[in-house]
Design a protein around this motif. Structure first.
Motif, PDB file in Angstrom:
ATOM      1  N   ASP A  22      61.183  86.219  66.377  1.00 36.46           N
ATOM      2  CA  ASP A  22      61.115  84.675  66.534  1.00 36.46           C
ATOM      3  C   ASP A  22      61.023  83.964  65.137  1.00 36.46           C
ATOM      4  OD1 ASP A  22      58.426  84.850  65.862  1.00 36.46           O
ATOM      5  OD2 ASP A  22      57.652  84.208  67.680  1.00 36.46           O
ATOM      6  N   ARG A  74      60.350  80.050  64.441  1.00 33.24           N
ATOM      7  CA  ARG A  74      59.090  79.727  64.122  1.00 33.24           C
ATOM      8  C   ARG A  74      58.756  79.191  62.736  1.00 33.24           C
ATOM      9  NH1 ARG A  74      54.891  84.407  64.531  1.00 33.24           N
ATOM     10  NH2 ARG A  74      53.113  83.136  63.683  1.00 33.24           N
ATOM     11  N   LEU A 101      58.615  80.570  72.328  1.00 35.03           N
ATOM     12  CA  LEU A 101      60.001  80.752  71.161  1.00 35.03           C
ATOM     13  C   LEU A 101      60.710  81.892  71.319  1.00 35.03           C
ATOM     14  CD1 LEU A 101      58.182  80.239  67.793  1.00 35.03           C
ATOM     15  CD2 LEU A 101      60.002  78.671  68.907  1.00 35.03           C
ATOM     16  N   HIS A 137      63.321  84.887  71.379  1.00 37.45           N
ATOM     17  CA  HIS A 137      63.718  85.931  70.493  1.00 37.45           C
ATOM     18  C   HIS A 137      65.381  85.907  70.043  1.00 37.45           C
ATOM     19  CE1 HIS A 137      60.049  88.837  70.063  1.00 37.45           C
ATOM     20  NE2 HIS A 137      59.869  87.624  69.872  1.00 37.45           N
TER      21      HIS A 137
END
Ligand code: ATP
Length: 549
Positions: A354, A358, A404, A406
């Motif tokens: 992520d 992020r 979140l 991947h």
């Protein structure tokens, strides 16, 4: 390779950029045939990955069904994008130049080791002084042997004295060596010590100034990859297109990098085109998707005619992985400009976790002392590069979870793929001419989907109504959207050879019989087989043989 480069120029595939002014290093132009070829490469990629993807059925090897959509984002983005993506801090290399060989090297790619030879000395650059102990260097794959050869050369000794070299310390890389010691270093390929300049930093991102009255404060960068345009639009795409995980967002477009040593024809250019997919999925499913994309993308090149013995799928070793990556594999091709057994990257398929979403949400990430990815902090405890502060999480309404996603990133180069298809297509053989005499033939065996010209139409002679009939056939093929050439110049054998050299799969000849029974011959580039078909079937026959394009 020289033959391929010459053919590319002679037949209008690829030209040196700004050639009439002496060229611009690292930039290339595509001529009429190269433009068609590269467009076919791009179109095949978009067709196979996005347009023809059936989101209602899971492909056999895929973990589940998935959706694919495209975006087209601009070349210039907000400067903060590159700070959070890591390009601003990490996308630079330390370089040194050699005054003797006029070569430039990346510091961390030079291997080095200190050596002496009892009683012998080496000349130092620019002074009368000699040194009894030098650091020899190599950028060769087989660096152990190369270091020995360089040491013997530096001390002026024959090969048989190799065991009298006195090595000190282990093999290291030059970025670990203090600049003060550069006076003792014999650069790769150099004969004297001390010819290297002090290392200089090169940022690989191309800078530009925004606004007619802009100053350096208004500097922005031309994107070094298309991927970031996808990440920053992740939320826009989710909110506007009703896509649900898992799904991919794709983009084809130009990228720019101030490559330090552009080389190997279009392989390493400063302006190039990428075809990238960012595939978003649930974290617990990402390993399966990584495997799917790695294999799917490898197969894509095989399906377009690249032979398996020249194409490898290479998994990165743990130490090669980018700091955020869980796994990366490169798809590599044995380009003819490389040494036997060496391969050059066509595409990287990376599991990026992520990291990107992020970083754009919280600020640039880095591994902390515990080895975890966390927002990188300055000494004052504030984030080094602030993120957007926007919520880029995804709500899975079936699992009722927010997280979140991947990312799996298959990132391909359109120019490198085009070059690989050109190299793969190049063949020489012997074919009999009209009189049965064997003649050398150059034939570009492009996959029909990629061939820049799909069919050529020839009237056997320039009279007896043949040119008119040929124009009719030519017009019908063009109206069907097929890229065609018309040629009435010279002997028929010569016309075939001209088309073979650019890889045209089918040649259609209008001859005396055509005028009697309305049939033509269609000749296959690879089998050389000629068949007679009716004029009214020409378009259907050619499109049928080409398959789905
Ligand atoms: P390399 O190690 O060869 O510099 P890279 O690992 O930096 O490549 P990526 O950042 O993964 O490359 O970019 C994805 C793809 O974009 C590459 O696989 C390649 O096909 C293409 N590409 C990258 N740099 C260039 C370049 N300078 N010229 C042409 N194509 C490039």
């Amino acid at each position: 390779m020289e033959k391929i480069v010459a053919l590319c120029k002679r037949r209008g595939f690829i030209f040196q950029n700004s050639e009439i002014y002496g060229g611009q290093n690292g930039f290339w132009d595509y001529g009429p045939l190269g433009t068609e070829l590269k467009r076919n490469v791009r179109d095949s990629w978009y067709h196979d990955m996005v347009a023809a993807h059936n989101e209602l059925v899971a492909p056999e090897s895929a973990p589940s069904k998935y959706q694919m959509v495209g975006v087209e984002t601009s070349l210039i983005m907000h400067p903060q994008v590159w700070k959070c993506s890591g390009h601003y801090d990490l996308f630079h290399d330390m370089m040194v130049d050699c005054r003797e060989t006029k070569s430039r090297f990346r510091l961390d790619q030079i291997r080095c080791r200190t050596v002496r030879f009892e009683g012998e000395t080496v000349k130092q650059d620019g002074t009368e002084a000699t040194l009894d102990r030098v650091m020899v260097t190599s950028t060769a794959e087989d660096f152990e042997q190369d270091l020995t050869d360089q040491a013997l050369k530096a001390f002026g000794k024959k090969k048989k004295y190799a065991d009298r070299l006195q090595w000190e310390g282990d093999v290291s890389t030059l970025d670990k060596v203090d600049v003060e010691q550069f006076a003792n270093v014999v650069a790769p390929g150099a004969t004297k010590a001390g010819t290297l300049t002090a290392p200089r930093e090169f940022n690989l991102m191309m800078k530009t100034i925004i606004g007619a009255l802009g100053t350096d404060d208004d500097a922005a960068f031309l994107r070094p990859e298309t991927a970031q345009g996808i990440f920053v639009n992740f939320k826009n795409v989710v909110d506007s297109s009703r896509v649900k995980l898992p799904f991919g967002i794709c983009q084809v477009g130009k990228s720019f990098r101030n490559e330090i040593t552009p080389r190997n024809f279009t392989f390493r250019s400063r302006e190039f085109e990428q075809m990238e997919i960012e595939f978003f999925c649930r974290p617990d499913e990402s390993a399966g998707w990584y495997k799917y994309w790695r294999d799917r993308r490898y197969q894509w090149y095989l399906d377009l005619g690249v032979s398996q013995d020249r194409l490898i799928l290479r998994d990165h070793h743990a130490e090669e992985l980018a700091h955020y990556s869980v796994g990366t594999a490169d798809i590599e091709y044995a380009f003819p400009f490389l040494d036997e057994g060496e391969f050059g990257e066509l595409e990287g398929v990376a599991h990026r976790g992520d990291f990107d979403l992020r970083s754009h949400m919280e600020g640039k990430l880095a591994r902390n002392a515990d080895g975890d990815l966390a927002v990188e902090l300055n000494d004052d405890g504030k984030p080094k590069h602030r993120g957007s502060g926007k919520d880029l999480t995804y709500f899975d309404d079936q699992a009722k979870e927010r997280f979140l996603p991947h990312v799996i990133e298959p990132s391909a180069g359109a120019d490198r793929a085009t070059l690989a298809f050109i190299c793969e297509a190049y063949h020489e053989d012997q074919q009999p001419d009209e009189k049965g005499k064997m003649q050398e033939r150059v034939v570009m065996q492009f996959h029909p989907r990629l061939a820049p010209v799909k069919a050529a139409v020839f009237p056997l002679i320039k009279k007896e109504g043949m040119p008119e009939k040929a124009a009719e056939v030519f017009g019908a093929l063009k109206a069907a959207g097929l890229s065609c050439q018309y040629d009435q110049q010279g002997a028929i054998g010569r016309r075939y050879r001209r088309q073979d050299e650019i890889g045209t799969p089918y040649c259609i000849t209008i001859d005396g019989d055509t005028m009697q029974d309305d049939t033509v011959t269609i000749r296959d580039r690879d089998s050389l087989e000629q068949t007679r078909i009716s004029v009214q079937d020409v378009v259907a026959e050619v499109t049928g043989r080409l398959g789905s394009v």
